[in-house]
Write a protein that holds these residues in place. Structure first.
Motif, PDB file in Angstrom:
ATOM      1  N   LYS A 181       0.845  -1.195   0.000  1.00  0.00           N
ATOM      2  CA  LYS A 181       0.000   0.000   0.000  1.00  0.00           C
ATOM      3  C   LYS A 181       0.873   1.233   0.000  1.00  0.00           C
ATOM      4  CE  LYS A 181      -2.662  -1.894   3.286  1.00  0.00           C
ATOM      5  NZ  LYS A 181      -3.607  -1.931   4.407  1.00  0.00           N
ATOM      6  N   SER A 182       0.399   2.249  -0.665  1.00  0.00           N
ATOM      7  CA  SER A 182       1.145   3.502  -0.671  1.00  0.00           C
ATOM      8  C   SER A 182       0.909   4.230   0.649  1.00  0.00           C
ATOM      9  CB  SER A 182       0.677   4.384  -1.824  1.00  0.00           C
ATOM     10  OG  SER A 182      -0.663   4.780  -1.575  1.00  0.00           O
ATOM     11  N   VAL A 183       1.782   5.185   0.939  1.00  0.00           N
ATOM     12  CA  VAL A 183       1.630   5.974   2.173  1.00  0.00           C
ATOM     13  C   VAL A 183       0.280   6.678   2.165  1.00  0.00           C
ATOM     14  CG1 VAL A 183       2.541   7.945   3.471  1.00  0.00           C
ATOM     15  CG2 VAL A 183       4.106   6.304   2.432  1.00  0.00           C
ATOM     16  N   MET A 184      -0.105   7.192   1.013  1.00  0.00           N
ATOM     17  CA  MET A 184      -1.374   7.918   0.918  1.00  0.00           C
ATOM     18  C   MET A 184      -2.547   6.994   1.204  1.00  0.00           C
ATOM     19  SD  MET A 184      -2.402  10.919   0.556  1.00  0.00           S
ATOM     20  CE  MET A 184      -4.109  11.403   0.803  1.00  0.00           C
ATOM     21  N   GLN A 185      -2.427   5.762   0.699  1.00  0.00           N
ATOM     22  CA  GLN A 185      -3.512   4.811   0.953  1.00  0.00           C
ATOM     23  C   GLN A 185      -3.602   4.476   2.443  1.00  0.00           C
ATOM     24  OE1 GLN A 185      -3.135   1.060  -1.133  1.00  0.00           O
ATOM     25  NE2 GLN A 185      -5.321   1.000  -1.524  1.00  0.00           N
ATOM     26  N   ARG A 186      -2.433   4.339   3.052  1.00  0.00           N
ATOM     27  CA  ARG A 186      -2.439   4.041   4.501  1.00  0.00           C
ATOM     28  C   ARG A 186      -3.011   5.226   5.283  1.00  0.00           C
ATOM     29  NH1 ARG A 186      -0.467  -0.608   6.206  1.00  0.00           N
ATOM     30  NH2 ARG A 186       1.173  -1.699   5.066  1.00  0.00           N
ATOM     31  N   LEU A 187      -2.590   6.431   4.921  1.00  0.00           N
ATOM     32  CA  LEU A 187      -3.111   7.617   5.603  1.00  0.00           C
ATOM     33  C   LEU A 187      -4.618   7.725   5.415  1.00  0.00           C
ATOM     34  CD1 LEU A 187      -0.451  10.395   4.883  1.00  0.00           C
ATOM     35  CD2 LEU A 187      -1.056   9.413   7.090  1.00  0.00           C
ATOM     36  N   ASP A 188      -5.056   7.414   4.231  1.00  0.00           N
ATOM     37  CA  ASP A 188      -6.492   7.453   3.962  1.00  0.00           C
ATOM     38  C   ASP A 188      -7.229   6.473   4.860  1.00  0.00           C
ATOM     39  OD1 ASP A 188      -8.990   7.814   2.844  1.00  0.00           O
ATOM     40  OD2 ASP A 188      -8.639   6.337   1.278  1.00  0.00           O
ATOM     41  N   ASN A 189      -6.689   5.249   4.944  1.00  0.00           N
ATOM     42  CA  ASN A 189      -7.343   4.242   5.782  1.00  0.00           C
ATOM     43  C   ASN A 189      -7.345   4.654   7.256  1.00  0.00           C
ATOM     44  OD1 ASN A 189      -7.773   2.684   3.531  1.00  0.00           O
ATOM     45  ND2 ASN A 189      -5.961   1.415   3.833  1.00  0.00           N
ATOM     46  N   ILE A 190      -6.196   5.203   7.700  1.00  0.00           N
ATOM     47  CA  ILE A 190      -6.123   5.640   9.109  1.00  0.00           C
ATOM     48  C   ILE A 190      -7.120   6.764   9.362  1.00  0.00           C
ATOM     49  CG2 ILE A 190      -4.648   6.831  10.793  1.00  0.00           C
ATOM     50  CD1 ILE A 190      -2.264   5.262   9.589  1.00  0.00           C
ATOM     51  N   SER A 191      -7.151   7.735   8.446  1.00  0.00           N
ATOM     52  CA  SER A 191      -8.051   8.879   8.667  1.00  0.00           C
ATOM     53  C   SER A 191      -9.509   8.442   8.595  1.00  0.00           C
ATOM     54  CB  SER A 191      -7.768   9.989   7.654  1.00  0.00           C
ATOM     55  OG  SER A 191      -8.057   9.548   6.348  1.00  0.00           O
ATOM     56  N   ALA A 192      -9.809   7.512   7.693  1.00  0.00           N
ATOM     57  CA  ALA A 192     -11.194   7.056   7.576  1.00  0.00           C
ATOM     58  C   ALA A 192     -11.634   6.354   8.860  1.00  0.00           C
ATOM     59  CB  ALA A 192     -11.336   6.115   6.381  1.00  0.00           C
ATOM     60  N   THR A 193     -10.768   5.479   9.371  1.00  0.00           N
ATOM     61  CA  THR A 193     -11.108   4.777  10.622  1.00  0.00           C
ATOM     62  C   THR A 193     -11.211   5.763  11.782  1.00  0.00           C
ATOM     63  OG1 THR A 193      -9.864   2.871   9.836  1.00  0.00           O
ATOM     64  CG2 THR A 193     -10.420   2.906  12.162  1.00  0.00           C
ATOM     65  N   ALA A 194     -10.246   6.684  11.859  1.00  0.00           N
ATOM     66  CA  ALA A 194     -10.226   7.635  12.976  1.00  0.00           C
ATOM     67  C   ALA A 194     -11.483   8.499  12.978  1.00  0.00           C
ATOM     68  CB  ALA A 194      -8.973   8.508  12.901  1.00  0.00           C
TER      69      ALA A 194
ATOM     70  N   VAL B  75      -6.637  15.361  10.454  1.00  0.00           N
ATOM     71  CA  VAL B  75      -7.159  14.064  10.007  1.00  0.00           C
ATOM     72  C   VAL B  75      -8.301  14.277   9.001  1.00  0.00           C
ATOM     73  CG1 VAL B  75      -8.326  11.948  10.756  1.00  0.00           C
ATOM     74  CG2 VAL B  75      -6.496  12.907  12.141  1.00  0.00           C
ATOM     75  N   THR B  76      -9.133  15.270   9.295  1.00  0.00           N
ATOM     76  CA  THR B  76     -10.247  15.568   8.386  1.00  0.00           C
ATOM     77  C   THR B  76      -9.718  16.021   7.023  1.00  0.00           C
ATOM     78  OG1 THR B  76     -11.552  16.263  10.289  1.00  0.00           O
ATOM     79  CG2 THR B  76     -12.366  16.918   8.139  1.00  0.00           C
ATOM     80  N   ALA B  77      -8.668  16.833   7.041  1.00  0.00           N
ATOM     81  CA  ALA B  77      -8.096  17.326   5.782  1.00  0.00           C
ATOM     82  C   ALA B  77      -7.542  16.167   4.958  1.00  0.00           C
ATOM     83  CB  ALA B  77      -7.008  18.357   6.076  1.00  0.00           C
ATOM     84  N   VAL B  78      -6.853  15.244   5.642  1.00  0.00           N
ATOM     85  CA  VAL B  78      -6.308  14.072   4.939  1.00  0.00           C
ATOM     86  C   VAL B  78      -7.437  13.279   4.286  1.00  0.00           C
ATOM     87  CG1 VAL B  78      -5.163  11.839   5.262  1.00  0.00           C
ATOM     88  CG2 VAL B  78      -4.264  13.880   6.399  1.00  0.00           C
ATOM     89  N   ARG B  79      -8.482  13.081   5.047  1.00  0.00           N
ATOM     90  CA  ARG B  79      -9.617  12.313   4.533  1.00  0.00           C
ATOM     91  C   ARG B  79     -10.293  13.049   3.377  1.00  0.00           C
ATOM     92  NH1 ARG B  79     -11.380   7.994   2.825  1.00  0.00           N
ATOM     93  NH2 ARG B  79     -13.564   7.466   3.154  1.00  0.00           N
ATOM     94  N   ALA B  80     -10.411  14.354   3.477  1.00  0.00           N
ATOM     95  CA  ALA B  80     -11.062  15.132   2.424  1.00  0.00           C
ATOM     96  C   ALA B  80     -10.266  15.048   1.120  1.00  0.00           C
ATOM     97  CB  ALA B  80     -11.223  16.586   2.870  1.00  0.00           C
ATOM     98  N   VAL B  81      -8.947  15.179   1.236  1.00  0.00           N
ATOM     99  CA  VAL B  81      -8.091  15.096   0.047  1.00  0.00           C
ATOM    100  C   VAL B  81      -8.226  13.706  -0.583  1.00  0.00           C
ATOM    101  CG1 VAL B  81      -5.689  15.029  -0.718  1.00  0.00           C
ATOM    102  CG2 VAL B  81      -6.464  16.840   0.830  1.00  0.00           C
ATOM    103  N   SER B  82      -8.215  12.705   0.288  1.00  0.00           N
ATOM    104  CA  SER B  82      -8.304  11.340  -0.191  1.00  0.00           C
ATOM    105  C   SER B  82      -9.638  11.091  -0.905  1.00  0.00           C
ATOM    106  CB  SER B  82      -8.147  10.407   1.000  1.00  0.00           C
ATOM    107  OG  SER B  82      -8.341   9.116   0.607  1.00  0.00           O
ATOM    108  N   LEU B  83     -10.688  11.623  -0.335  1.00  0.00           N
ATOM    109  CA  LEU B  83     -12.004  11.468  -0.963  1.00  0.00           C
ATOM    110  C   LEU B  83     -12.034  12.147  -2.327  1.00  0.00           C
ATOM    111  CD1 LEU B  83     -14.725  12.009   1.790  1.00  0.00           C
ATOM    112  CD2 LEU B  83     -14.403  10.009   0.346  1.00  0.00           C
ATOM    113  N   TRP B  84     -11.457  13.335  -2.360  1.00  0.00           N
ATOM    114  CA  TRP B  84     -11.410  14.103  -3.610  1.00  0.00           C
ATOM    115  C   TRP B  84     -10.701  13.289  -4.701  1.00  0.00           C
ATOM    116  CZ3 TRP B  84     -13.487  18.624  -5.253  1.00  0.00           C
ATOM    117  CH2 TRP B  84     -12.951  19.183  -6.409  1.00  0.00           C
ATOM    118  N   ARG B  85      -9.557  12.696  -4.293  1.00  0.00           N
ATOM    119  CA  ARG B  85      -8.781  11.899  -5.258  1.00  0.00           C
ATOM    120  C   ARG B  85      -9.581  10.663  -5.701  1.00  0.00           C
ATOM    121  NH1 ARG B  85      -2.782  11.748  -4.347  1.00  0.00           N
ATOM    122  NH2 ARG B  85      -3.122   9.523  -4.212  1.00  0.00           N
TER     123      ARG B  85
END
Lengths: 342, 290
Positions: A181-194, B75-85
């Motif tokens: 997994k890429s760092v971005m994917q991991r960060l996404d998963n962490i942020s989504a769970t959090a 954390v919200t910003a990270v999630r928002a960017v990720s969602l956008w992508r």
């Protein structure tokens, strides 16, 4: 009416905002655990028999101090990662008591007339109740199974087979290659769970804080003190009820207990032991992890064990000679800051 | 966490058929989550910035709320960017006729079934309680007015009966300026009681009338938050009538007088009593709230 609203807002806001940073911290830790902790690591590390697992769980607060609000969020993810349920329960109940910061604040609040014996009693009774409850939960778990006790969100994925103390023997989960997994994917998963966990738990924290703020408007310390004066056996359940209603942080509750100058040590202990294990906001937060059968088991065990141990304490131990000046002091020293997770 | 896996899997993405309600619901729910969590984080930062926490939390805890708010925003910003992508990726996939995927089974991590947020209205119901603290902030609550007088009076309880006070011998020395906490603590320490009794002291606190010459002096002490506030108490005994028009209940005052400790057997404690109104005048001055 306006005055009532003003008092309600203050009580509600103070309970909510005091807990909020620790929920955030717990949610971020939960996200990291979910994403990075190998599925079978905890199960491999934990002892295979119930008693040592429960005893270790009860003492984990000394190494990983967490307040009672943050602990619920983290527990949910640890359960999914294979932490035995009984161990989780004993950590969750004892962690907010068997905790260096809490024990120190207890000492400061109850010193000099109770001092270290009171600290030892609080830690000892809290640890005992947490371990016994953990063992009872283990027995119930063996009988009814995981699905009857845990919400789906806390059940380990099928690859982990079981969260019971029957440690995962199957190599399947551990040996499955972890997809890259890429760092971005991991960060996404962490942020989504959090964010998911933060929102899920904060809803119930908010509802619990509303209930507690209403209850505080109806019940005053003076009521409890008057009700229990000269009736120590009524004082114990009264103080237990107050602990459930007030929803105090375990770092602060000893100072409130000390302000009940007319109460016996046994009723203060009932307040100090039960409060961090069970209060209105925790009860609502538990519903996001446990099913009602398990909540009922925890509630029954903690209440009955606190009641019995406080009555026994009242019978066998009265350290307070009723001489002039022999009452515990109203505290004046600054409190320790609530404990963050390590 | 939420994902679109199950119902999404049933769609046929190869024939140009548009994504169904599962995908749009998922994005809507994620957007609501991002909005609510972001708003909560922002509120925490603003609560700190505008001093709204001052009345409900001790100073040591306020930076924790600020840090919590900032962490939540990050954390919200990270999630928002990720969602956008992921929205862009899904659109691209769709344009090319391949199944779009957002945070689903190929993420490489487990999805708890209970996380699945496709219960009708579940996310929106959760939003309602979370809006309460945000609305309170917008409405200016909590403000600096603190607890109502009635609430404080109920915390104070009834004043204990002191009976007839015995005179104590005055001790010489400069007037001691005592913090209220120090005064309170000294009542439980026999050594300090001996040292302070008879000394002239100066203490600041709030008043509550018991009788014309008898007032409670108190200070509310917060250990962590307003919910655990407890009153520290002392007593003022005056030789002359204290004018209540000038010194109403809950007025902040600085008291200067002779200290003694009076045993209250039914409370199993000593109460600090400051005697005023002798030759030196009333011994009360209005003070700034502490």
């Amino acid at each position: 009416m306006f005055r009532d609203v003003q008092d309600f807002v203050l009580n509600f806001s103070s309970i909510l905002w005091e807990a909020m940073p620790f929920i955030v911290l717990g949610a971020i830790i939960a996200g990291i655990l979910e994403e990075l902790l190998p599925q079978t690591l905890i199960a491999r590390l934990m002892p295979k028999s119930a008693l040592p697992a429960v005893m270790i769980g009860g003492a984990l607060g000394l190494i990983f101090p967490m307040c009672e609000c943050g602990i619920v969020v983290v527990m949910r993810r640890l359960l999914r990662k294979g932490l035995p349920l009984s161990c989780c329960v004993s950590y969750m109940l004892a962690g907010p008591i068997v905790n260096v910061i809490v024990l120190f604040s207890t000492y400061v609040a109850l010193d000099p007339h109770y001092g270290w014996p009171a600290v030892a009693l609080r830690a000892g009774i809290g640890y005992f109740i947490a371990c016994v409850t953990g063992l009872v939960v283990h027995a119930v778990h063996l009988r009814v199974g995981t699905a009857a006790l845990l919400k789906e969100v806390a059940v380990p994925p099928a690859s982990a087979k079981s969260i019971s103390l029957t440690v995962i023997d199957g190599p399947a989960a551990a040996d499955e290659p972890e997809p890259k997994k890429s760092v971005m994917q991991r960060l996404d998963n962490i942020s989504a769970t959090a964010l998911h966990d933060f929102m899920d738990i904060t809803v119930f924290l908010t509802l619990g804080a509303i209930l507690a703020a209403f209850a505080k408007m109806l019940v005053t310390q003076e009521d409890i003190q008057l009700l229990s004066r000269d009736m120590p056996y009524l004082a114990i359940p009264a103080m237990m009820a107050l602990a459930v209603v007030l929803c105090l942080c375990s770092e602060a509750d000893a100072f409130v207990a000390a302000s009940f100058t007319e109460m016996s040590l046994s009723s203060k202990m009932a307040f100090l032991v039960l409060g961090p294990m069970l209060d209105l906001k925790l009860l609502l937060m538990y519903t996001r992890v446990f099913r009602w059968k398990l909540i009922a088991t925890i509630v029954t065990c903690t209440i009955s064990l606190t009641l019995v141990s406080s009555i026994v304490l009242h019978q066998v131990y009265d350290p307070l000679p009723l001489t002039a000046g022999g009452a515990p002091p109203t505290p004046v020293l600054p409190p320790a800051a609530p404990s963050p997770t390590p | 966490m939420d994902h679109i896996g199950d119902d999404h899997g049933g769609h046929d993405h190869g024939d140009g058929h548009a994504h169904g309600h599962g995908l749009s619901d998922y994005y809507l729910e994620q957007l609501v989550t991002v909005f609510v969590c972001g708003a909560m984080g922002l509120t925490a930062v603003l609560m700190y910035t505008f001093g709204r926490l001052d009345v409900i939390l001790i100073p040591a805890l306020r930076p924790w709320v600020l840090a919590g708010g900032i962490a939540l925003l990050v954390v919200t910003a990270v999630r928002a960017v990720s969602l956008w992508r992921s929205v862009s990726a899904t659109r691209d996939d769709h344009d090319h006729g391949t199944p779009g995927h957002v945070h689903g089974p190929d993420c490489g991590h487990d999805h708890a079934p209970g996380d699945h947020a496709h219960m009708p209205g579940g996310i929106y119901l959760k939003t309602i309680p979370l809006m309460i603290p945000l609305l309170m902030f917008v409405m200016g609550m909590p403000n600096s007015s603190g607890f109502s007088m009635e609430n404080i009076n109920s915390r104070l309880g009834k004043a204990v009966a002191l009976g007839e006070l015995q005179d104590v011998a005055a001790k010489s020395g400069d007037t001691l300026t005592l913090d209220f906490g120090e005064l309170n603590m000294s009542a439980y320490d026999p050594g300090k009681r001996d040292a302070y009794e008879g000394r002239k002291v100066r203490v600041t606190g709030q008043l509550k009338k018991v009788s014309e010459k008898d007032y409670e002096l108190f200070k509310l002490k917060m250990t962590c938050c307003a919910a655990d506030m407890i009153p520290l108490k002392a007593r003022i005994k005056s030789e002359i009538v204290i004018p209540q028009s000038q010194f109403p209940d809950h007025q902040w005052v600085t008291v200067e007088g002779q200290l003694q400790f009076v045993e209250i057997p039914e409370k199993k404690m000593f109460l600090p009593v400051i005697r005023i109104g002798g030759k030196g005048g009333l011994g009360l001055q209005k003070a700034q709230p502490e």
